[in-house]
Write a protein that holds these residues in place. Sequence first.
Motif, PDB file in Angstrom:
ATOM      1  N   PRO A  67      30.498  44.063  24.540  1.00  0.00           N
ATOM      2  CA  PRO A  67      31.179  42.994  23.815  1.00  0.00           C
ATOM      3  C   PRO A  67      31.683  41.920  24.769  1.00  0.00           C
ATOM      4  CG  PRO A  67      32.065  45.159  23.213  1.00  0.00           C
ATOM      5  CD  PRO A  67      31.137  45.369  24.363  1.00  0.00           C
ATOM      6  N   ASN A  68      31.533  40.663  24.338  1.00  0.00           N
ATOM      7  CA  ASN A  68      31.972  39.565  25.195  1.00  0.00           C
ATOM      8  C   ASN A  68      33.266  38.958  24.653  1.00  0.00           C
ATOM      9  OD1 ASN A  68      32.054  36.870  26.570  1.00  0.00           O
ATOM     10  ND2 ASN A  68      30.207  37.754  27.485  1.00  0.00           N
ATOM     11  N   LEU A  69      34.244  38.805  25.531  1.00  0.00           N
ATOM     12  CA  LEU A  69      35.555  38.281  25.127  1.00  0.00           C
ATOM     13  C   LEU A  69      35.441  36.861  24.563  1.00  0.00           C
ATOM     14  CD1 LEU A  69      38.357  39.519  25.198  1.00  0.00           C
ATOM     15  CD2 LEU A  69      38.696  38.529  27.464  1.00  0.00           C
ATOM     16  N   ALA A  70      34.466  36.101  25.030  1.00  0.00           N
ATOM     17  CA  ALA A  70      34.307  34.727  24.544  1.00  0.00           C
ATOM     18  C   ALA A  70      33.849  34.717  23.088  1.00  0.00           C
ATOM     19  CB  ALA A  70      33.312  33.978  25.420  1.00  0.00           C
ATOM     20  N   VAL A  93      27.161  30.860  32.011  1.00  0.00           N
ATOM     21  CA  VAL A  93      26.611  31.148  33.338  1.00  0.00           C
ATOM     22  C   VAL A  93      27.773  31.632  34.199  1.00  0.00           C
ATOM     23  CG1 VAL A  93      25.443  30.212  35.368  1.00  0.00           C
ATOM     24  CG2 VAL A  93      24.817  29.409  33.067  1.00  0.00           C
ATOM     25  N   LYS A  94      27.725  32.923  34.573  1.00  0.00           N
ATOM     26  CA  LYS A  94      28.823  33.517  35.338  1.00  0.00           C
ATOM     27  C   LYS A  94      28.739  33.080  36.803  1.00  0.00           C
ATOM     28  CE  LYS A  94      31.546  36.051  34.268  1.00  0.00           C
ATOM     29  NZ  LYS A  94      32.889  35.742  33.629  1.00  0.00           N
ATOM     30  N   ARG A  95      29.807  32.503  37.292  1.00  0.00           N
ATOM     31  CA  ARG A  95      29.936  32.219  38.727  1.00  0.00           C
ATOM     32  C   ARG A  95      31.159  32.937  39.294  1.00  0.00           C
ATOM     33  NH1 ARG A  95      26.037  28.566  38.944  1.00  0.00           N
ATOM     34  NH2 ARG A  95      25.921  26.970  37.310  1.00  0.00           N
ATOM     35  N   VAL A  98      32.760  39.376  38.592  1.00  0.00           N
ATOM     36  CA  VAL A  98      33.104  40.146  37.376  1.00  0.00           C
ATOM     37  C   VAL A  98      33.918  41.388  37.749  1.00  0.00           C
ATOM     38  CG1 VAL A  98      32.121  41.451  35.433  1.00  0.00           C
ATOM     39  CG2 VAL A  98      31.048  39.320  36.193  1.00  0.00           C
ATOM     40  N   ALA A  99      34.903  41.708  36.908  1.00  0.00           N
ATOM     41  CA  ALA A  99      35.785  42.863  37.128  1.00  0.00           C
ATOM     42  C   ALA A  99      36.320  42.828  38.560  1.00  0.00           C
ATOM     43  CB  ALA A  99      35.057  44.175  36.833  1.00  0.00           C
ATOM     44  N   ALA A 100      36.877  41.678  38.904  1.00  0.00           N
ATOM     45  CA  ALA A 100      37.207  41.390  40.298  1.00  0.00           C
ATOM     46  C   ALA A 100      38.647  40.945  40.497  1.00  0.00           C
ATOM     47  CB  ALA A 100      36.269  40.299  40.823  1.00  0.00           C
ATOM     48  N   GLY A 101      39.423  40.878  39.398  1.00  0.00           N
ATOM     49  CA  GLY A 101      40.812  40.436  39.536  1.00  0.00           C
ATOM     50  C   GLY A 101      40.968  38.931  39.520  1.00  0.00           C
ATOM     51  N   MET A 102      39.902  38.220  39.087  1.00  0.00           N
ATOM     52  CA  MET A 102      39.971  36.752  39.050  1.00  0.00           C
ATOM     53  C   MET A 102      40.007  36.199  37.626  1.00  0.00           C
ATOM     54  SD  MET A 102      37.841  35.466  42.326  1.00  0.00           S
ATOM     55  CE  MET A 102      38.897  34.012  42.446  1.00  0.00           C
ATOM     56  N   GLY A 103      40.143  37.085  36.648  1.00  0.00           N
ATOM     57  CA  GLY A 103      40.362  36.648  35.264  1.00  0.00           C
ATOM     58  C   GLY A 103      39.181  35.914  34.649  1.00  0.00           C
ATOM     59  N   GLY A 104      37.956  36.241  35.062  1.00  0.00           N
ATOM     60  CA  GLY A 104      36.790  35.502  34.573  1.00  0.00           C
ATOM     61  C   GLY A 104      36.569  35.651  33.073  1.00  0.00           C
ATOM     62  N   GLY A 105      36.706  36.854  32.545  1.00  0.00           N
ATOM     63  CA  GLY A 105      36.513  37.059  31.115  1.00  0.00           C
ATOM     64  C   GLY A 105      37.568  36.311  30.300  1.00  0.00           C
ATOM     65  N   SER A 106      38.805  36.338  30.778  1.00  0.00           N
ATOM     66  CA  SER A 106      39.887  35.616  30.100  1.00  0.00           C
ATOM     67  C   SER A 106      39.633  34.116  30.145  1.00  0.00           C
ATOM     68  CB  SER A 106      41.224  35.918  30.780  1.00  0.00           C
ATOM     69  OG  SER A 106      41.472  37.298  30.750  1.00  0.00           O
ATOM     70  N   ALA A 107      39.140  33.632  31.292  1.00  0.00           N
ATOM     71  CA  ALA A 107      38.847  32.202  31.427  1.00  0.00           C
ATOM     72  C   ALA A 107      37.755  31.804  30.438  1.00  0.00           C
ATOM     73  CB  ALA A 107      38.417  31.888  32.853  1.00  0.00           C
ATOM     74  N   ASP A 108      36.744  32.661  30.266  1.00  0.00           N
ATOM     75  CA  ASP A 108      35.676  32.360  29.300  1.00  0.00           C
ATOM     76  C   ASP A 108      36.234  32.348  27.878  1.00  0.00           C
ATOM     77  OD1 ASP A 108      33.903  32.287  31.413  1.00  0.00           O
ATOM     78  OD2 ASP A 108      33.072  34.283  31.035  1.00  0.00           O
ATOM     79  N   ALA A 109      37.130  33.277  27.573  1.00  0.00           N
ATOM     80  CA  ALA A 109      37.726  33.319  26.232  1.00  0.00           C
ATOM     81  C   ALA A 109      38.518  32.043  25.959  1.00  0.00           C
ATOM     82  CB  ALA A 109      38.620  34.555  26.091  1.00  0.00           C
ATOM     83  N   ALA A 137      45.721  39.576  28.365  1.00  0.00           N
ATOM     84  CA  ALA A 137      46.954  39.176  29.043  1.00  0.00           C
ATOM     85  C   ALA A 137      46.792  37.890  29.857  1.00  0.00           C
ATOM     86  CB  ALA A 137      47.432  40.311  29.955  1.00  0.00           C
ATOM     87  N   ASP A 138      45.584  37.618  30.356  1.00  0.00           N
ATOM     88  CA  ASP A 138      45.401  36.431  31.194  1.00  0.00           C
ATOM     89  C   ASP A 138      44.960  35.201  30.398  1.00  0.00           C
ATOM     90  OD1 ASP A 138      46.033  37.966  33.389  1.00  0.00           O
ATOM     91  OD2 ASP A 138      43.961  38.246  34.049  1.00  0.00           O
ATOM     92  N   VAL A 139      44.695  35.367  29.100  1.00  0.00           N
ATOM     93  CA  VAL A 139      44.146  34.245  28.330  1.00  0.00           C
ATOM     94  C   VAL A 139      45.174  33.111  28.146  1.00  0.00           C
ATOM     95  CG1 VAL A 139      42.909  33.558  26.243  1.00  0.00           C
ATOM     96  CG2 VAL A 139      42.504  35.815  27.220  1.00  0.00           C
ATOM     97  N   LYS A 178      38.090  48.280  37.204  1.00  0.00           N
ATOM     98  CA  LYS A 178      38.544  48.059  35.831  1.00  0.00           C
ATOM     99  C   LYS A 178      40.063  47.950  35.852  1.00  0.00           C
ATOM    100  CE  LYS A 178      34.744  50.182  33.225  1.00  0.00           C
ATOM    101  NZ  LYS A 178      33.981  48.956  33.179  1.00  0.00           N
ATOM    102  N   THR A 179      40.561  46.873  35.255  1.00  0.00           N
ATOM    103  CA  THR A 179      42.000  46.595  35.321  1.00  0.00           C
ATOM    104  C   THR A 179      42.845  47.772  34.815  1.00  0.00           C
ATOM    105  OG1 THR A 179      41.487  44.257  35.065  1.00  0.00           O
ATOM    106  CG2 THR A 179      43.763  44.914  34.628  1.00  0.00           C
ATOM    107  N   PRO A 180      42.510  48.390  33.664  1.00  0.00           N
ATOM    108  CA  PRO A 180      43.361  49.509  33.194  1.00  0.00           C
ATOM    109  C   PRO A 180      43.433  50.653  34.204  1.00  0.00           C
ATOM    110  CG  PRO A 180      41.856  48.779  31.455  1.00  0.00           C
ATOM    111  CD  PRO A 180      41.417  48.088  32.709  1.00  0.00           C
TER     112      PRO A 180
END
Length: 296
Positions: A67-70, A93-95, A98-109, A137-139, A178-180
């Motif tokens: 599932p994609n948060l966006a 386009v992911k730059r 991923v799963a790196a502590g940089m909030g990429g999924g939240s940024a996409d959302a 939490a980061d959105v 994984k953050t959790p």
Amino acid sequence: MTPARVLHTRAPAKVNLCLLVGQPRGDGYHPLVSVFQAVDLADDLRLEPAPAGTVADEVSCPGIDGPNLALAALAAYRLATGWDAPPVRLTIVKRVPVAAGMGGGSADAAAALRLAAHAAGRPGDPVLAELAPPLGADVPFSLAGGRALVTGVGETVEPLPPGPPAALLVVPSAARLKTPAVYREADRLPSVRSADALAAAEAGLRDRIAMGGAPPAVNDLEPAARSLCPSVGAALADLAAAGAQTPLVSGSGPTVFGRFEDVEAARAAAAGLRPRHPGAVVAVAAPPELAEVRTA
Ligand code: ATP
């Protein structure tokens, strides 16, 4: 949205210049006190009408399975506003690592919310602020961008003026965390603070900010990230040897970053690190226009 209209935006990653974490609340969420900084390392997003015959919104996001948060953000916008445009296709386009502590999924959302609001003819729709917290939490921070003091469980975002450092040297890892799992490890160690200790640290941080000082380079999740991903320690040491000030884990890791007074020094250090860390990249504070929505 008219059929020919194609919208673009970018989704800037974040680093945590400081991240203080409290013991979990009754609902299981960890309170935090953090200075977030959006950086110019960003995903690219494009929203357009889905091909004829498509029955639901769809996302194409190479590199992300499941599932994609966006897509969840688009669904939340439709549900909350009644936006009933024909199905759309979102291409990401992911730059951002991923799963790196940089909030990429939240940024996409957050970017997907901005795109949906534009497509609906309601740019800056105030409902976006209500939709952000349940998505992650980061959105809320990703929606605001810039630099901010973030508290609660991420839902309280107080904008801060821009400040140093001039450049960050970001060193992604080949590993993912994984953050959790990182929060669970922080509880186990434990490296989280009591409610009183977190409140005292927040008061100290606010005083420091009010006097124009830099946030302390502390990340309470660092011991947990090191414990789960031992290469984090080596990457921090490499950053220090390359001349970075106060090397730190970003968020839940395993990405690490260090501060530099000028961009050229950061670029030289990045070049020196690339044989061991091929993804080492220089980032600067994201300019506000980076996250604007543009028509193709
Ligand atoms: P956090 O915001 O908790 O710090 P992170 O930066 O460590 O997260 P993300 O890159 O946001 O991590 O990804 C976390 C997980 O979310 C991934 O493992 C992935 O499966 C899922 N995910 C869903 N949508 C996306 C997306 N658009 N981009 C990246 N990951 C996504």
